[in-house]
Write a protein that holds these residues in place. Structure first.
Motif, PDB file in Angstrom:
ATOM      1  N   ASP A 167       0.833  -1.204   0.000  1.00  0.00           N
ATOM      2  CA  ASP A 167       0.000   0.000   0.000  1.00  0.00           C
ATOM      3  C   ASP A 167       0.869   1.257   0.000  1.00  0.00           C
ATOM      4  O   ASP A 167       0.580   2.232  -0.699  1.00  0.00           O
ATOM      5  CB  ASP A 167      -0.923   0.006   1.215  1.00  0.00           C
ATOM      6  CG  ASP A 167      -2.009  -1.067   1.131  1.00  0.00           C
ATOM      7  OD1 ASP A 167      -2.124  -1.708   0.077  1.00  0.00           O
ATOM      8  OD2 ASP A 167      -2.729  -1.246   2.129  1.00  0.00           O
TER       9      ASP A 167
ATOM     10  N   LYS B  46      -7.402   3.725  -0.831  1.00  0.00           N
ATOM     11  CA  LYS B  46      -8.532   3.943   0.077  1.00  0.00           C
ATOM     12  C   LYS B  46      -8.279   3.278   1.428  1.00  0.00           C
ATOM     13  O   LYS B  46      -8.604   3.833   2.485  1.00  0.00           O
ATOM     14  CB  LYS B  46      -9.814   3.402  -0.545  1.00  0.00           C
ATOM     15  CG  LYS B  46     -10.292   4.206  -1.756  1.00  0.00           C
ATOM     16  CD  LYS B  46     -11.555   3.597  -2.364  1.00  0.00           C
ATOM     17  CE  LYS B  46     -12.010   4.402  -3.582  1.00  0.00           C
ATOM     18  NZ  LYS B  46     -13.210   3.791  -4.225  1.00  0.00           N
ATOM     19  N   ARG B  47      -7.669   2.095   1.399  1.00  0.00           N
ATOM     20  CA  ARG B  47      -7.352   1.387   2.642  1.00  0.00           C
ATOM     21  C   ARG B  47      -6.345   2.188   3.473  1.00  0.00           C
ATOM     22  O   ARG B  47      -6.472   2.310   4.694  1.00  0.00           O
ATOM     23  CB  ARG B  47      -6.806   0.010   2.297  1.00  0.00           C
ATOM     24  CG  ARG B  47      -6.541  -0.890   3.483  1.00  0.00           C
ATOM     25  CD  ARG B  47      -6.345  -2.336   3.050  1.00  0.00           C
ATOM     26  NE  ARG B  47      -5.349  -2.481   2.007  1.00  0.00           N
ATOM     27  CZ  ARG B  47      -5.612  -2.943   0.775  1.00  0.00           C
ATOM     28  NH1 ARG B  47      -6.829  -3.271   0.421  1.00  0.00           N
ATOM     29  NH2 ARG B  47      -4.641  -3.058  -0.116  1.00  0.00           N
TER      30      ARG B  47
ATOM     31  N   GLU C 278      -5.870   5.471   3.353  1.00  0.00           N
ATOM     32  CA  GLU C 278      -6.549   6.660   3.865  1.00  0.00           C
ATOM     33  C   GLU C 278      -7.427   6.315   5.073  1.00  0.00           C
ATOM     34  O   GLU C 278      -7.500   7.093   6.037  1.00  0.00           O
ATOM     35  CB  GLU C 278      -7.388   7.292   2.755  1.00  0.00           C
ATOM     36  CG  GLU C 278      -6.550   7.961   1.673  1.00  0.00           C
ATOM     37  CD  GLU C 278      -7.380   8.518   0.537  1.00  0.00           C
ATOM     38  OE1 GLU C 278      -7.014   9.576  -0.016  1.00  0.00           O
ATOM     39  OE2 GLU C 278      -8.404   7.884   0.189  1.00  0.00           O
ATOM     40  N   GLN C 279      -8.059   5.168   5.038  1.00  0.00           N
ATOM     41  CA  GLN C 279      -8.893   4.759   6.168  1.00  0.00           C
ATOM     42  C   GLN C 279      -8.045   4.496   7.407  1.00  0.00           C
ATOM     43  O   GLN C 279      -8.417   4.872   8.523  1.00  0.00           O
ATOM     44  CB  GLN C 279      -9.688   3.507   5.795  1.00  0.00           C
ATOM     45  CG  GLN C 279     -10.806   3.767   4.788  1.00  0.00           C
ATOM     46  CD  GLN C 279     -11.456   2.485   4.298  1.00  0.00           C
ATOM     47  OE1 GLN C 279     -11.027   1.378   4.624  1.00  0.00           O
ATOM     48  NE2 GLN C 279     -12.514   2.628   3.495  1.00  0.00           N
ATOM     49  N   GLU C 280      -6.882   3.873   7.210  1.00  0.00           N
ATOM     50  CA  GLU C 280      -6.009   3.603   8.344  1.00  0.00           C
ATOM     51  C   GLU C 280      -5.463   4.891   8.946  1.00  0.00           C
ATOM     52  O   GLU C 280      -5.301   5.008  10.171  1.00  0.00           O
ATOM     53  CB  GLU C 280      -4.861   2.695   7.906  1.00  0.00           C
ATOM     54  CG  GLU C 280      -5.299   1.272   7.561  1.00  0.00           C
ATOM     55  CD  GLU C 280      -4.154   0.426   7.051  1.00  0.00           C
ATOM     56  OE1 GLU C 280      -3.029   0.961   6.949  1.00  0.00           O
ATOM     57  OE2 GLU C 280      -4.375  -0.766   6.759  1.00  0.00           O
TER      58      GLU C 280
ATOM     59  N   GLN D 171      -6.947   7.801   8.614  1.00  0.00           N
ATOM     60  CA  GLN D 171      -8.081   8.679   8.894  1.00  0.00           C
ATOM     61  C   GLN D 171      -7.826  10.091   8.346  1.00  0.00           C
ATOM     62  O   GLN D 171      -8.082  11.100   9.007  1.00  0.00           O
ATOM     63  CB  GLN D 171      -8.369   8.734  10.408  1.00  0.00           C
ATOM     64  CG  GLN D 171      -8.798   7.388  10.985  1.00  0.00           C
ATOM     65  CD  GLN D 171      -9.190   7.468  12.436  1.00  0.00           C
ATOM     66  OE1 GLN D 171      -9.032   8.488  13.091  1.00  0.00           O
ATOM     67  NE2 GLN D 171      -9.723   6.377  12.960  1.00  0.00           N
TER      68      GLN D 171
ATOM     69  N   PRO E 116      -7.522  12.159   4.195  1.00  0.00           N
ATOM     70  CA  PRO E 116      -7.452  12.060   2.728  1.00  0.00           C
ATOM     71  C   PRO E 116      -6.036  12.355   2.243  1.00  0.00           C
ATOM     72  O   PRO E 116      -5.402  13.317   2.695  1.00  0.00           O
ATOM     73  CB  PRO E 116      -8.437  13.129   2.259  1.00  0.00           C
ATOM     74  CG  PRO E 116      -8.414  14.158   3.355  1.00  0.00           C
ATOM     75  CD  PRO E 116      -8.195  13.401   4.634  1.00  0.00           C
TER      76      PRO E 116
END
Length: 300
Positions: A6, A38-39, A41-43, A45, A47
């Motif tokens: 990633d 996206k993964r 960015e989610q980790e 938190q 953008p």
């Protein structure tokens, strides 16, 4: 490791400016590459990119993360290579082709270092500034600068962010003056590279949406890129070279970068093979090793 991939996808997307190009370079689908971002960015938190139908650009959070991500990713790559060198004893002869100056001044010492990690490896090294045909010539892989043509060849990125740099020696600039704009370069002695009968004497620059093409002339021309560099070191004129080839000269003050507020032409480095079936464990390890060394050199 998915987390490491990633991070790799994030950095390569920044460097190439294209998610689809990143996916191709890593043999992934665009959907898989997009899911990785996206993964991430989610980790985090946060953008990392502002997306549009035509482009990607980093957010402020993305810029902050990139500054930490590059050295961390480089350290993880070095760790992977060290572990791989201990458990994967590759051997055999690697037949490699490379441009003359990159081959002599950078690739040669890096290959010696790689051979110390993998003493079972031997080389047949072909140094020439002509474009090696990886299908018909007796080489396993070729290092090439510039965007590879669309074909069935496998082009693996080694240093995507490499660009050309306009530079000259302090002695030349003292004697002839320092050009402040690309347009002023036309009045100087310009040292050019030629391939066959083609002289690469049109040097391009960009700034604030403006494109300037300089017709370089008034100096010597050679079909060996390292000769052009040596002429510049001797104070014979101005050159427009791959930054990889002159990084050490710039750092030591033997050459001085000019018109640095202008963007110069991209000159990405790739390792080119006939196809993925020819990507042996030895070549895979070598590409990762050279990519790491190019990245470290760019940060100096």
């Amino acid at each position: 490791m998915k987390a490491l991939q990633d991070l790799e996808i994030f950095v390569r997307t920044v460097d190439s400016g294209s998610l689809s190009a990143t996916a191709r370079s890593l043999d992934l689908t665009p959907a898989a590459a997009s899911a990785a971002l996206k993964r991430l960015e989610q980790e985090l938190q946060a953008p990392l990119f502002v997306r549009s139908t035509r482009s990607l650009r980093l957010t402020r959070e993305g810029e902050v993360f990139l500054a930490h991500c590059r050295p961390a990713l480089a350290a993880l790559r070095d760790a992977q290579l060290e572990l791989a060198s201990g458990r994967q004893q590759v051997s055999g002869v690697l037949q490699l082709a490379a441009p003359s100056d990159f081959g002599r001044n950078l690739l040669l010492p890096w290959l010696e270092e790689f051979q110390q990690l993998h003493p079972g490896i031997q080389y047949r090294l072909h140094l020439s500034d002509r474009v090696t045909n990886v299908y018909s010539d007796l080489v396993d892989a070729a290092f090439r600068q510039g965007e590879p043509p669309e074909s069935s060849m496998l082009a693996l990125p080694v240093h995507l962010t490499n660009r050309r740099v306009l530079c000259a020696s302090p002695a030349y600039l003292k004697a002839r003056g320092t050009p402040e704009t690309p347009q002023a370069v036309a009045g100087h002695s310009c040292l050019c590279f030629m391939l066959g009968e083609d002289v690469y004497d049109r040097w391009k620059f960009w700034r604030d949406g403006e494109e300037v093409t300089v017709r370089a002339g008034g100096g010597n021309v050679a079909n060996d890129g390292d000769v052009v560099r040596l002429w510049a070191l001797a104070g014979r004129g101005i050159i427009y070279k791959s930054r990889l080839d002159v990084t050490a000269d710039l750092a030591a003050g033997r050459l001085v970068a000019l018109c640095t507020e202008w963007q110069t032409e991209a000159s990405p480095m790739y390792m080119v093979l006939p196809g993925r079936r020819q990507l042996t464990p030895g070549l895979r390890l070598l590409r990762e090793f050279i990519e790491g060394r190019c990245g470290a050199l760019a940060r100096t």
